[in-house]
Design an enzyme around this catalytic site. Structure first.
Site, PDB file in Angstrom:
ATOM      1  CE  LYS A 340      -4.195  -1.879   0.050  1.00  0.00           C
ATOM      2  NZ  LYS A 340      -5.083  -1.897   1.521  1.00  0.00           N
ATOM      3  NE  ARG A 374      -7.752  -8.765  -0.574  1.00  0.00           N
ATOM      4  CZ  ARG A 374      -7.535  -7.582  -1.680  1.00  0.00           C
ATOM      5  NH1 ARG A 374      -6.692  -6.630  -1.352  1.00  0.00           N
ATOM      6  NH2 ARG A 374      -7.883  -7.634  -2.736  1.00  0.00           N
TER       7      ARG A 374
END
Length: 396
Positions: A340, A374
């Protein structure tokens, strides 16, 4: 002889029981003393002064403490936050008294008990994903990301072909993936929404190959009921909804109809919060309400705090630090930090150089209560999860 003095930290009654047992206390004494060894802080928001005064009086009477606004005593404020402070033993006695009080305090006592029970951690149990069982609470489960999109921020276009997608999914399972998460619409910053027909054209051919070949559950990452229905008809085992049943009211009923587990992810427009944990808890409580009212069982829900969605980099890092606070909901926690932008901003690195940063966030998430993670880099992150589990969970 010199007496050695050192500190002991316990996170729940089980750890307290073990610490007390280590000194040789008898079993009955261990059970009695363990609740005295665990101290909890519980925040109440939106409490009326008359309620707050009773709460403070009753908890003080049991040896605990309650911090309230200074305007509570003379009712010069309309409502207040209340910070409860006490051991589990003190809470037991306090809540027994609170249940006998008026002004809605009996119902509040039940909710406080639920929060305290949730903070003890997730008890091991099986989650039935349409015949495939995920064992929750035994180890950190790894969800492998499979994007069949041309524009995903990390791997857009790489697995667009069904054959390549199946090959990659099988590789992730071999590397330690417990779930494969299939998505057909990018959610990267600045993404362009796609119609349901286009999303279906991307995911259904791949999904059919996956469910016919893989030994693990496959989740469909979508916010569209039309896509979710077709995916479930094609054999998907889980719905991963990035708007937590809020994007379309039909999603909750669909999930109930098929009896599938649902991942509820926190998402919002903007990054304004009154209190990060408090706001996330309210959000999830509303989504849980929608699910239950539609006929879903509460124990088929998983929460995802939405790292990178509706949050600044500073808020994302705060989220990881405070992740344990979300255990109060009593639901499994999934965290998705993989590659991210927050990692890129902290380390000043592009997407393809964020492996180590991702590993740090995965370890931090597990240390702070994540039950599932995840990830893109399954092999590496499965190793991180196993190592972190060895630290956090010990022998099971």
């Amino acid at each position: 002889m010199t007496i050695t003095v050192y500190s002991i930290m316990v996170d729940n009654k089980e750890e307290a029981f073990k610490a007390i047992a280590s000194v040789g206390a008898d079993p009955a004494g261990r059970r009695w003393m363990a609740p005295k060894a665990v101290h909890r802080l519980v925040m109440l928001d939106g409490v009326q002064p008359r309620q707050a005064n009773i709460i403070k009086q009753e908890l003080l009477g049991k040896g605990g403490e309650a911090a309230v606004s200074r305007g509570v005593v003379d009712c010069s404020v309309s409502e207040t936050k209340v910070l409860l402070m006490g051991t589990l033993r003190q809470y037991d006695d306090f809540l027994a008294k609170l249940e006998a009080q008026p002004f809605g305090l009996k119902a509040l006592a039940i909710r406080i008990r639920e929060v305290l029970e949730g903070q003890e951690g997730l008890r091991p149990r099986g989650l039935d994903c349409r015949g495939k069982i995920l064992q929750l609470g035994v180890k950190t489960l790894v969800m492998g990301i499979l994007n069949v999109t041309p524009d995903s921020f990390s791997d857009g276009g790489s697995f667009y072909d069904p054959g390549l997608a199946l090959e990659r999914a099988a590789q992730m399972v071999d590397e330690g993936a417990d779930v494969i998460d299939l998505g057909g619409e990018s959610t990267r910053p600045g993404y362009v929404k796609v119609e349901a027909g286009e999303e279906l054209a991307r995911v259904i051919p791949v999904l059919r190959r996956l469910v016919g070949s893989l030994p693990v559950p496959v989740s469909i990452d979508t916010t569209k009921p039309a896509v979710a229905r077709e995916a479930l008809e094609a054999g998907a085992h889980i719905i991963n909804d990035q708007w937590a049943l809020r994007s379309d009211p039909a999603m909750a009923g669909l999930a109930a109809e098929y009896g599938v587990p649902v991942v509820l992810m926190h998402n919002q427009q903007g990054t304004s919060y009154r209190d990060l944990t408090g706001d996330l808890v309210k959000y999830f409580q509303e989504s849980v309400r929608l699910a239950v009212e539609a006929g879903m069982a509460r124990d088929r829900l998983i929460i995802d705090p939405g790292f990178g969605f509706g949050k600044t980099p500073a808020q994302n890092l705060e989220l990881l630090r405070r992740l344990k606070e979300l255990r109060c909901l009593g639901l499994p926690i999934l965290v998705g930090t993989s590659r991210k932008s927050t990692i890129g901003k902290v380390l000043d690195l592009p997407v393809d150089q964020r492996l180590e940063g991702t590993a740090a966030t995965i370890a931090a998430a597990i240390l702070n209560g994540a039950d599932l993670v995840r990830v893109h880099d399954v092999k590496e992150m499965a190793r991180v999860a196993r190592m972190t589990d060895a630290i956090v969970r010990g022998e099971r």
